[in-house]
Design an enzyme around this catalytic site. Structure first.
Site, PDB file in Angstrom:
ATOM      1  N   ASN A  62       0.835  -1.208   0.000  1.00 44.43           N
ATOM      2  CA  ASN A  62       0.000   0.000   0.000  1.00 44.43           C
ATOM      3  C   ASN A  62       0.869   1.256   0.000  1.00 44.43           C
ATOM      4  OD1 ASN A  62       0.664  -0.764   2.689  1.00 44.43           O
ATOM      5  ND2 ASN A  62      -1.042   0.377   3.541  1.00 44.43           N
ATOM      6  N   GLU A  64       0.463   5.295   0.718  1.00 46.31           N
ATOM      7  CA  GLU A  64      -0.472   6.305   1.243  1.00 46.31           C
ATOM      8  C   GLU A  64      -0.110   7.714   0.805  1.00 46.31           C
ATOM      9  OE1 GLU A  64      -0.921   5.566   5.482  1.00 46.31           O
ATOM     10  OE2 GLU A  64      -2.140   3.789   5.019  1.00 46.31           O
ATOM     11  N   CYS A  73      -4.282   0.894  -2.373  1.00 48.48           N
ATOM     12  CA  CYS A  73      -4.218  -0.396  -1.677  1.00 48.48           C
ATOM     13  C   CYS A  73      -3.182  -1.308  -2.326  1.00 48.48           C
ATOM     14  CB  CYS A  73      -5.574  -1.093  -1.736  1.00 48.48           C
ATOM     15  SG  CYS A  73      -6.849  -0.321  -0.736  1.00 48.48           S
ATOM     16  N   GLU A  75      -3.366  -4.496  -3.036  1.00 51.66           N
ATOM     17  CA  GLU A  75      -3.912  -5.385  -4.078  1.00 51.66           C
ATOM     18  C   GLU A  75      -3.933  -4.663  -5.420  1.00 51.66           C
ATOM     19  OE1 GLU A  75      -5.157  -4.653  -1.093  1.00 51.66           O
ATOM     20  OE2 GLU A  75      -6.493  -6.218  -0.339  1.00 51.66           O
ATOM     21  N   CYS A 112     -10.589  -4.774   0.959  1.00 53.22           N
ATOM     22  CA  CYS A 112     -11.706  -3.826   0.999  1.00 53.22           C
ATOM     23  C   CYS A 112     -12.605  -4.044  -0.231  1.00 53.22           C
ATOM     24  CB  CYS A 112     -11.181  -2.400   1.040  1.00 53.22           C
ATOM     25  SG  CYS A 112     -10.487  -1.813  -0.520  1.00 53.22           S
ATOM     26  N   CYS A 115     -11.040  -3.245  -3.635  1.00 55.24           N
ATOM     27  CA  CYS A 115     -10.068  -4.263  -4.087  1.00 55.24           C
ATOM     28  C   CYS A 115     -10.774  -5.527  -4.549  1.00 55.24           C
ATOM     29  CB  CYS A 115      -9.068  -4.569  -2.988  1.00 55.24           C
ATOM     30  SG  CYS A 115      -7.904  -3.214  -2.768  1.00 55.24           S
TER      31      CYS A 115
HETATM   32  N1  THU Z   1      -5.501  -1.205   2.483  1.00 60.71           N
HETATM   33  C1  THU Z   1      -4.995  -2.049   1.535  1.00 60.71           C
HETATM   34  O1  THU Z   1      -3.845  -1.919   1.085  1.00 60.71           O
HETATM   35  N2  THU Z   1      -5.810  -3.041   1.090  1.00 60.71           N
HETATM   36  C2  THU Z   1      -7.083  -3.270   1.531  1.00 60.71           C
HETATM   37  O2  THU Z   1      -7.767  -4.148   1.013  1.00 60.71           O
HETATM   38  C3  THU Z   1      -7.606  -2.483   2.640  1.00 60.71           C
HETATM   39  C4  THU Z   1      -6.823  -1.310   3.051  1.00 60.71           C
HETATM   40  C5  THU Z   1      -4.625  -0.103   2.952  1.00 60.71           C
HETATM   41  C6  THU Z   1      -5.082   1.262   2.537  1.00 60.71           C
HETATM   42  C7  THU Z   1      -4.459   2.119   3.597  1.00 60.71           C
HETATM   43  O3  THU Z   1      -3.116   2.405   3.220  1.00 60.71           O
HETATM   44  C8  THU Z   1      -4.419   1.232   4.840  1.00 60.71           C
HETATM   45  O4  THU Z   1      -4.578  -0.091   4.361  1.00 60.71           O
HETATM   46  C9  THU Z   1      -5.476   1.520   5.871  1.00 60.71           C
HETATM   47  O5  THU Z   1      -6.741   1.518   5.312  1.00 60.71           O
END
Ligand code: THU
Length: 160
Positions: A62, A64, A73, A75, A112, A115
């Site tokens: 991920n 940010e 994300c 994925e 999520c 994704c």
């Molecule tokens: N995140 C992911 O990388 N994948 C997911 O399926 C859920 C959330 C990341 C996004 C963000 O950087 C952190 O997790 C918190 O939400």
């Protein structure tokens, strides 16, 4: 009016050693990839890895942003990387690993909704189902046979 029921299925493994060899290799790369996570705002590291039909293994994490909605994300990072580095080569499986600096998470990190939608799109685009392998920092491993088992009744291109 008729009531309808949707059921979904997944496998639950107690340990990494129990997993089939390919699943284990992809999950281990997902765990390694979370070390590259750029997550200063959530402190929630996510690693993802794919095994492609040509045998390539790729990892992502991920990424940010101070403008929170721009966070990407893991994925989506790995699936778009794979599609660009190896166009037309279908991913056969995707693994997702997580680590939270504030607590040990002992249950699988579930992708999520966005994704799940991207996983389903990738499957449809390639006409290839993808195994989805999920683990927390410790604890059981969930394996879904395909994206639709994670997102029943998904929106897709047939509506457009
Ligand atoms: N995140 C992911 O990388 N994948 C997911 O399926 C859920 C959330 C990341 C996004 C963000 O950087 C952190 O997790 C918190 O939400």
């Amino acid at each position: 009016m008729k009531k309808r029921t949707i059921t979904t299925h997944y496998e639950c493994y107690d340990s990494v050693e129990e997993l089939p060899e390919n699943d284990r290799a992809v999950l281990l790369l997902a765990k390694k990839s979370l070390e590259n996570s750029y997550s200063p705002y959530s402190q929630f590291k996510v690693g993802a890895a794919v095994l492609l039909r040509n045998g390539e293994l790729l990892g992502g994490s991920n990424y940010e942003n101070a403008s929170y909605p721009l966070c990407i994300c893991a994925e989506q990072t790995v699936l778009t990387t794979a599609a660009n580095l190896y166009p037309g080569v279908a991913p056969l499986m995707i693994a997702v690993a997580i680590r939270n600096s504030n607590q040990v998470i002992d249950k699988p990190g579930l992708p999520c909704g966005a994704c799940r939608q991207v996983i389903c799109e990738t499957e449809m685009k390639n006409n290839q189902q993808m195994r989805v392998i999920l683990q927390g920092e410790t604890g059981p491993i969930f394996v879904f046979e395909n994206g639709l088992d994670l997102l029943p009744l998904a929106f897709d291109r047939t509506f457009l």
